[in-house]
Design an enzyme around this catalytic site. Structure first.
Site, PDB file in Angstrom:
ATOM      1  NE  ARG A   1      75.788  24.573  -1.602  1.00  0.00           N
ATOM      2  CZ  ARG A   1      76.727  24.907  -2.496  1.00  0.00           C
ATOM      3  NH1 ARG A   1      78.011  24.797  -2.209  1.00  0.00           N
ATOM      4  NH2 ARG A   1      76.383  25.380  -3.677  1.00  0.00           N
TER       5      ARG A   1
ATOM      6  CE  LYS B   1      71.248  11.767  20.208  1.00  0.00           C
ATOM      7  NZ  LYS B   1      71.537  11.978  18.793  1.00  0.00           N
TER       8      LYS B   1
ATOM      9  CG  ASP C   1      80.959  11.036  19.187  1.00  0.00           C
ATOM     10  OD1 ASP C   1      80.440  11.892  19.917  1.00  0.00           O
ATOM     11  OD2 ASP C   1      80.284  10.292  18.443  1.00  0.00           O
TER      12      ASP C   1
ATOM     13  CE1 TYR D   1      73.617   6.423  16.945  1.00  0.00           C
ATOM     14  CE2 TYR D   1      74.916   7.524  15.250  1.00  0.00           C
ATOM     15  CZ  TYR D   1      73.695   7.110  15.758  1.00  0.00           C
ATOM     16  OH  TYR D   1      72.546   7.389  15.065  1.00  0.00           O
TER      17      TYR D   1
HETATM   18  N1  PLP Z   1      77.682  10.190  18.099  1.00  0.00           N
HETATM   19  C1  PLP Z   1      76.970   9.707  19.121  1.00  0.00           C
HETATM   20  C2  PLP Z   1      77.688   9.282  20.355  1.00  0.00           C
HETATM   21  C3  PLP Z   1      75.588   9.598  19.037  1.00  0.00           C
HETATM   22  O1  PLP Z   1      74.899   9.114  20.086  1.00  0.00           O
HETATM   23  C4  PLP Z   1      74.937  10.014  17.847  1.00  0.00           C
HETATM   24  C5  PLP Z   1      73.486   9.913  17.707  1.00  0.00           C
HETATM   25  O2  PLP Z   1      72.790   9.355  18.533  1.00  0.00           O
HETATM   26  C6  PLP Z   1      75.716  10.510  16.793  1.00  0.00           C
HETATM   27  C7  PLP Z   1      77.081  10.578  16.960  1.00  0.00           C
HETATM   28  C8  PLP Z   1      75.090  10.923  15.491  1.00  0.00           C
HETATM   29  O3  PLP Z   1      74.465  12.163  15.636  1.00  0.00           O
HETATM   30  P1  PLP Z   1      73.247  12.677  14.718  1.00  0.00           P
HETATM   31  O4  PLP Z   1      72.061  11.839  15.027  1.00  0.00           O
HETATM   32  O5  PLP Z   1      73.101  14.107  15.084  1.00  0.00           O
HETATM   33  O6  PLP Z   1      73.689  12.516  13.281  1.00  0.00           O
END
Ligand code: PLP
Length: 400
Positions: free
Chosen positions: A84, A236, A211, A138
């Site tokens: 961890r 992604k 992000d 998101y």
């Molecule tokens: N940020 C964006 C732009 C996303 O599209 C997503 C998920 O679709 C996330 C954050 C969250 O990621 P995770 O599903 O890996 O927790």
């Protein structure tokens, strides 16, 4: 006894020679593997001055360490203790992602998380903004903000509408945070990172977090535009095979990276070993596709793409998608051909082909029918100009 001492002295000499040869290779590699390049994405981990546990410089693909615990390091020395906290597979993936997010002028440190949302929570829990200026994006990010508000009794994480950059000074205060998702999910709106960074700096005490899930490097590098933190859902594009949930924070500030890792250890948002390992498999990116002619002491080059190749016309007709990543070259002497694989930094002297890393082999070693001048090369995803420079340097070196 004397024989044993003699053997051990010789062994130490060999080990120290191997060690200094490795150090020389790694020192030379820092110029051969520029940060942020496709070449770094393939080699930055293997050529880093780090002794990855349970691996050797001979592994072409990184091994995976599934152990959750490690034999206690000697007192006063560093080493893995418990997974961890740190783990060789995750450390290696972090080094690689850091090298990809870096540029020659802006170093980056990556911290991996169990998911994109765990990374989002990680950065908010560390920076503890009073308010977060955010515009849509998101939906899960807003869930994280609600959690932060709940946990902090409303003291942190209240979301406010993202002002346009010109209105940041009037709308926001020190202690607030600007959260830019760019391009934004799902409408692909692009935010002007530099304009927000300039506006945040003018106020002072406002962090800018990006992000960048929709456009990871090399498409954009928000750290070079002044952002404090870049967040990726590695689930992604970065992992890219829809088989590994994960998140990452990339920062230029090494102290911030250390603090984020300490928080991660305390909060337990660490990924296991498999996802970072799958991420590493995916990180090599295809950069430029510029072609470079081989020069130097080369007798011949064989590849169906070359108009001089006897089968070029057939290949042009039947290989409509491209000519493949393997080529053969002949150097002018057997000695040079034999020495070339070991003189290269970016081509590994290993059999096989078709991997993301470039490989080279003096085929005569396995097949007496093959010309002693011939080398088979499998081109990986490194920058072509880095491979060309490596080949030219090494060909000149072995031909001297
Ligand atoms: N940020 C964006 C732009 C996303 O599209 C997503 C998920 O679709 C996330 C954050 C969250 O990621 P995770 O599903 O890996 O927790």
């Amino acid at each position: 006894m004397r024989r044993a001492i003699g053997l051990s002295v010789r062994l130490n000499t060999v080990i120290s020679r191997v060690g200094s040869a490795r150090m020389a290779i790694r020192a030379a590699s820092s110029s051969a593997v520029p940060p942020g390049s496709s070449t770094a994405a393939v080699h930055a981990d293997a050529l880093a001055d780090v002794d990855w546990m349970m691996t050797t410089d001979k592994d072409v693909s990184p091994p995976i360490s599934l152990s959750t615990t490690y034999t206690c390091p000697e007192e006063g020395s560093s080493g893995h203790i418990y997974s961890r906290i740190s783990n060789p597979t995750r450390d290696r993936a972090e080094l690689l992602l850091g090298a990809i997010e870096s540029t020659p002028t802006e170093p980056a440190h990556a911290v991996l998380y169990a998911s994109g949302l765990a990374a989002t929570f990680g950065v908010l829990a560390r920076l503890l903004p009073r308010r977060v200026a955010i515009s849509g994006g998101y939906h899960g990010t807003h869930l994280v903000l609600s959690q932060l508000q709940r946990i902090s009794g409303g003291a942190h994480g209240a979301s406010v509408p993202l002002p346009v950059p010109d209105e940041v000074a009037s709308a926001l205060r020190p202690g607030d945070l600007i959260w830019l998702e760019t391009p934004r999910n799902p409408d692909c709106h692009v935010a002007d990172v530099s304009a927000y960074v300039a506006a945040a700096r003018a106020v002072g005490g406002i962090h800018v977090v990006v992000d960048a899930t929709f456009a990871p490097p090399p498409l954009q590098r928000p750290l070079t535009l002044g952002a404090d933190v870049v967040m990726h859902s590695t689930t992604k594009y970065l992992a890219g095979h829809s088989d590994a949930i994960g998140g990452a924070l990339c920062v230029s500030d090494a102290a911030l990276a250390t603090a984020l890792k300490a928080d991660r250890t305390a909060l337990g948002a660490t990924p296991g070993s498999l996802e970072p390992w799958l991420l590493m498999r995916s990180l090599p990116v295809d950069g430029s596709d510029a072609a470079h002619p081989l020069r130097g002491l080369v007798k011949s080059v064989a590849h169906p793409s070359l108009p001089s190749d006897p089968a070029h016309e057939i290949a042009r007709r039947q290989m409509s998608g491209g000519y493949g990543g393997c080529f053969a070259l002949e150097l002018s002497t057997e000695a040079a051909a034999k020495a070339l694989p070991k003189a290269l930094l970016l081509f590994r002297d290993a059999t096989s082909l078709g991997g993301v890393e470039s490989l080279i082999e003096w085929r005569r070693k396995y097949d007496q029918k093959i010309s002693p001048l011939l080398l088979r090369c499998s081109v990986g995803l490194e920058e072509p100009e880095h491979l060309r420079a490596d080949l030219q340097r090494a060909i000149l070196e072995v031909s001297r």
